[in-house]
Motif scaffolding. Sequence first.
Motif, PDB file in Angstrom:
ATOM      1  N   ASP A 297      21.524  10.771  -0.851  1.00 35.22           N
ATOM      2  CA  ASP A 297      21.335   9.349  -1.109  1.00 35.22           C
ATOM      3  C   ASP A 297      22.398   8.870  -2.089  1.00 35.22           C
ATOM      4  OD1 ASP A 297      20.402  10.027  -3.765  1.00 35.22           O
ATOM      5  OD2 ASP A 297      18.455  10.468  -2.856  1.00 35.22           O
ATOM      6  N   ILE A 480      14.859   0.481   6.954  1.00 33.78           N
ATOM      7  CA  ILE A 480      16.000   0.667   6.066  1.00 33.78           C
ATOM      8  C   ILE A 480      16.367   2.145   6.040  1.00 33.78           C
ATOM      9  CG2 ILE A 480      15.453  -1.337   4.640  1.00 33.78           C
ATOM     10  CD1 ILE A 480      14.404   0.590   2.508  1.00 33.78           C
ATOM     11  N   SER A 482      17.063   5.610   4.516  1.00 37.27           N
ATOM     12  CA  SER A 482      16.569   6.318   3.333  1.00 37.27           C
ATOM     13  C   SER A 482      17.687   6.772   2.412  1.00 37.27           C
ATOM     14  CB  SER A 482      15.727   7.529   3.747  1.00 37.27           C
ATOM     15  OG  SER A 482      16.507   8.461   4.475  1.00 37.27           O
ATOM     16  N   PRO A 486      19.088   2.141  -4.116  1.00 38.90           N
ATOM     17  CA  PRO A 486      17.834   1.580  -4.618  1.00 38.90           C
ATOM     18  C   PRO A 486      17.868   0.053  -4.689  1.00 38.90           C
ATOM     19  CG  PRO A 486      18.516   3.460  -5.963  1.00 38.90           C
ATOM     20  CD  PRO A 486      19.660   3.148  -5.044  1.00 38.90           C
ATOM     21  N   GLU A 489      16.972  -1.270  -1.322  1.00 37.97           N
ATOM     22  CA  GLU A 489      15.541  -1.084  -1.094  1.00 37.97           C
ATOM     23  C   GLU A 489      14.737  -2.152  -1.840  1.00 37.97           C
ATOM     24  OE1 GLU A 489      12.122   2.419  -1.523  1.00 37.97           O
ATOM     25  OE2 GLU A 489      14.243   2.872  -1.865  1.00 37.97           O
ATOM     26  N   SER A 490      15.142  -2.465  -3.066  1.00 38.31           N
ATOM     27  CA  SER A 490      14.451  -3.497  -3.844  1.00 38.31           C
ATOM     28  C   SER A 490      14.637  -4.870  -3.218  1.00 38.31           C
ATOM     29  CB  SER A 490      14.967  -3.511  -5.284  1.00 38.31           C
ATOM     30  OG  SER A 490      14.702  -2.288  -5.935  1.00 38.31           O
ATOM     31  N   GLY A 493      12.541  -5.003  -0.101  1.00 36.78           N
ATOM     32  CA  GLY A 493      11.137  -4.964  -0.480  1.00 36.78           C
ATOM     33  C   GLY A 493      10.650  -6.279  -1.041  1.00 36.78           C
ATOM     34  N   VAL A 508       8.273  -2.722   5.211  1.00 35.67           N
ATOM     35  CA  VAL A 508       9.528  -1.978   5.225  1.00 35.67           C
ATOM     36  C   VAL A 508       9.242  -0.578   5.739  1.00 35.67           C
ATOM     37  CG1 VAL A 508      11.453  -1.117   3.852  1.00 35.67           C
ATOM     38  CG2 VAL A 508      10.336  -3.254   3.216  1.00 35.67           C
ATOM     39  N   LYS A 510      11.064   2.993   5.750  1.00 34.01           N
ATOM     40  CA  LYS A 510      12.174   3.799   5.266  1.00 34.01           C
ATOM     41  C   LYS A 510      12.323   5.009   6.173  1.00 34.01           C
ATOM     42  CE  LYS A 510      13.913   5.442   0.793  1.00 34.01           C
ATOM     43  NZ  LYS A 510      13.567   5.592  -0.638  1.00 34.01           N
TER      44      LYS A 510
END
Length: 650
Positions: A297, A480, A482, A486, A489-490, A493, A508, A510
């Motif tokens: 990641d 989204i 993985s 971050p 993702e935020s 989200g 969402v 992942k």
Amino acid sequence: MPQSRSRSQTLTRADLRKGGAILALGLLTAGIAGQMARSESHQVEETTNEAGETVLKAHGYNFYGELEYPEDYTHFNYVNPDAPKGGEFAIDASGTFDSMNPYSRKGRAGALSSMMYEQLLDGGAPADEYAASYCLLCESLEYDPGVNWVIFHLRPEAKFSDGTPLTAEDVVFSHNLFLEQGLPSYAQAVKQRVTGAEVIDAHTVKFTFAPDISRRSLISQVGAVDVFSKKWFEETGARLDEPRMETSPGSGPYMIDSYDVNRRITYKRNPDYWGKDLPVNVGRHNYDTIRVEYFADETAAFEAFKAGVYTFRAETNSKQWATGYEFPAVQNGWVTKEEIPDGNPPTNVGFVFNLGKEKLQDKRVREALALGYNFEWSNESLQYGLFSQRQSFFQDTVQQAQDVPSGAELELLKSLGDLVPEEMLTEPVRMPHTSSATRVVDRKNLRTAMGLLDEAGWAVGSDGMRRNEAGETLDIVIPINSSGSPTMESLVGTYVQNLQQMGVNAKVEKVDPSQYTLRSRERDYDMIFDGYRTFLGAGTGLMQLYGSEQAAISVFNPAGIASPLIDKLIDTALFAETKEEETLALTALDRALRYEFFIVPAYYKADNWLAYYDMYRHPENMPAFATGEMDFWWVDEARAEELKAAGALR
């Protein structure tokens, strides 16, 4: 990528003449203007062949015939012709790979796995001249003024990394291989536009083109195809569309050195690269090795950069750019941060609607869902205020539509009759909504969105969920990756939380990188954060992005947009005989794309954010259209040794 249309669908020059004021820009000459532009360019030689036909011969190609570099150029203006060779360039990649074949329809290909292959015309350079390309595998090309055919004369010295010569047989074989085993949308388009590929002799190949279609991008298309070894494919029985770790020999400056699946790929310079002294290559391809390190990641990748595991990072995470570069390697001068202007329009990223879903075919639903995205709050709270909101598909260019159409653009739109909705003629171009920067939920936008959903038949039930007459909830699934950041993702989200406040059953999902790639290809989503590549000029690739014929199958059209109006405007741009006409048509196209509203426009930045260990150097005067870190940068070996001695690098 090129695509043709049937004769009944093709916008003829007679159709274009209905544009009135547009004709004043040159269409009344019906092809003569284009021929004059080509023949008057001092870099394009006009000759006569044995049949007495006019032939244009050149060392590169631009549709309008204007090449900035003369036939005897020694190198591109922006490169350092004395750049030293040596050193290593190391970057990161997130996720996994299970193939070294970048053209497979299945699996996930290793990063940079297409870099070993070359084309007749070098599509990667020059970086200071838009839409022009210069001979690489060919030494010259010739074509008729009407662009009904093109002949490429190959360089006799060209060869693959296994030492075998690269010939016209390999060029035609590669062209046909893409038609038989390449992406369906690509193969379909090319078959309609390119009617023949013929070997004339070992170093001469001819392509012929279909009549009654735009001449735009025809030569560029066939000149941009990667050339493979026919011998290797026939001996191994390998297919272009299947994943495999074994690779065919390429003719380029780099070849695979080693790989460790899901961990690392290393490419090395071919010491016997045939084209190292060509003018098109002088000052370029300066590294001895190029290494790609894989990480699960973005967090792991950034920590590895801080530790010197890899040495160059193109940063896309605003939080990291704003707050993450305070580690010792930056503070003591081992790592350099640099912002380099980007002359290209930004990629058209945002939340893309899957128009194949019936529930999203109602524009009121799309408009309501869009109001859940709060750019202002996200930019200030999640992205440190470093971005601007994208408005246009041609952002910050002369093609960007403004206000209410007027003048020649209005005449063009009126000439298309009922294809153009009345509001497009009388109302300002669509702009993204504004939201409160101080609170994540903009109450005014929420009320407007809920009203639109009510109008569209998605009423709120006793449980607060939106349902249609059949009792189905309004489900919106956004996958989204993985391995993403971050911050992304935020951002997604937060958007989903706002949709839930409207009564939408949003969530969402992942998923791992391989599954994400598969779902993206198969449009297995309601919405997805994705994008459309950008253009500064017209090209037949517009058809693969936005055209109706390939809307159902094109992997470059994540929304599946299909509109007769957009088709007509693309055709208009492709038939333009001058840059002025082309700009006019693309401005109208921008207005139409924004009207159709198939993507919630997100953010963009005008600069490239780069962080690298202080051993890389680049020219003082950078070109407009590329940062060129893997192309024309180089390593300062003395500084690299200093960094190694100091323990900066592993």
